[in-house]
Write an enzyme that holds these catalytic residues in place. Structure first.
Site, PDB file in Angstrom:
ATOM      1  CE1 TYR A   1     -88.952  78.438  65.177  1.00  0.00           C
ATOM      2  CE2 TYR A   1     -91.044  78.956  64.139  1.00  0.00           C
ATOM      3  CZ  TYR A   1     -89.932  79.355  64.847  1.00  0.00           C
ATOM      4  OH  TYR A   1     -89.801  80.668  65.222  1.00  0.00           O
TER       5      TYR A   1
ATOM      6  CG  ASP B   1     -73.448  73.671  74.480  1.00  0.00           C
ATOM      7  OD1 ASP B   1     -74.400  73.937  73.704  1.00  0.00           O
ATOM      8  OD2 ASP B   1     -73.019  72.520  74.660  1.00  0.00           O
TER       9      ASP B   1
END
Length: 293
Positions: A124, A35
């Protein structure tokens, strides 16, 4: 040597698995195994892997979704690279990281150079720039490749979307005022492998480099070339390039603002690595060939 590759299930990561396999023992945990949103999980993998090189191809690439999910985008694009680089600095090992043309303001028509002023237009882009800055400030031996318009024969990308739409629709509108160079993930991995090999010979490169093919086009031009080359390869399409209308970006609003100028100057990489990067059109033909093989 152990090479730890993060993001191995993505476009660039998949190609890295192929290109780097002769250069070391690859450790490439999948999303199910690691993860990346958990700093503790990442730290555990770093300790267990004992890498001699870290290659970070993991990233949040959903440009529009980043506008609403800023924290998640910054975790993968900024905090993760910072964590990897900090580990690399302490361990005395190099780290390779990948960045984006979105860190630049996107104005004008001159190719961006590595020392051009940054000014991202989107969350972004801001997250990618923060990651670059963290890696550069870490003190680790690092190599950052800024690239543009990444695509491949697998995964989700502009080329794959165009091939699908070309089979479904008899007309299409594509933006023609955003200019850049489509970059196949395969080329990114090949250049990375060469840089790693040179590093092992003691003739490596370090720092920030632009990595993209030569030439430029718009998204409209890219789409038309995809349809033309796909038809030549025997793919049955409803669309021809003549049926693809060119529109300004203002006619196709998105949550995240796109840069109009994504041109990247690659002179520095070619000179320091001793290579001649190819033109984007033959690279498209090669990538399409992988789709039809």
């Amino acid at each position: 040597m152990n090479i730890l590759i993060l993001g191995a299930t993505g476009q660039v990561g998949f190609e890295l698995l192929r290109a780097l396999s002769p250069l070391g023992s690859l450790i490439a945990p999948t999303r199910a195994q690691l993860d990346l949103s958990s700093p503790d999980a990442v730290a555990g993998v770093l300790r267990a892997a004992r890498p001699a090189l870290i290659v970070n191809a993991a990233a949040w690439t959903a440009v529009d979704a980043a506008e609403a999910q800023r924290e998640a985008a910054f975790r993968l694009n900024a905090e993760l690279p910072a964590q990897l680089a900090c580990f690399a600095a302490i361990a005395g090992i190099p780290v390779i990281h990948y960045s984006s043309d979105y860190v630049y303001p996107g104005d004008g028509d001159a190719p961006w150079r590595e020392d051009s002023p940054t000014g991202p237009l989107s969350v972004y882009g801001q997250s990618k720039l923060a990651g670059d800055e963290a890696v550069m400030a870490s003190g680790a031996e690092h190599l950052i490749f800024r690239t543009s318009w990444v695509y491949s024969a697998r995964g989700s990308n502009f080329m794959k979307t165009m091939l699908r739409l070309g089979q479904e629709r008899d007309s299409l509108k594509v933006v023609n005022d955003q200019i850049g160079a489509p970059t196949p993930a395969r080329l990114i991995a090949e250049v990375t492998a060469l840089a790693v090999y040179r590093q092992r010979l003691g003739r490596g490169i370090e720092g920030l480099y632009h990595l993209a093919p030569h030439g430029e086009t718009s998204w409209h031009g890219f789409a038309c070339e995809i349809f033309r080359r796909a038809a030549e390869s025997g793919m049955a399409l409803k669309l021809t390039p003549a049926q693809v209308a060119a529109i300004p970006g203002s006619d196709y609003p998105t949550p995240a603002q796109r840069p109009g100028n994504s041109r990247l100057c690659v002179d520095k990489l070619e000179a320091d690595l001793g290579i001649d990067l190819p033109h984007w059109e033959p690279q498209l033909v090669l990538t399409l060939g992988e789709c039809f093989a």
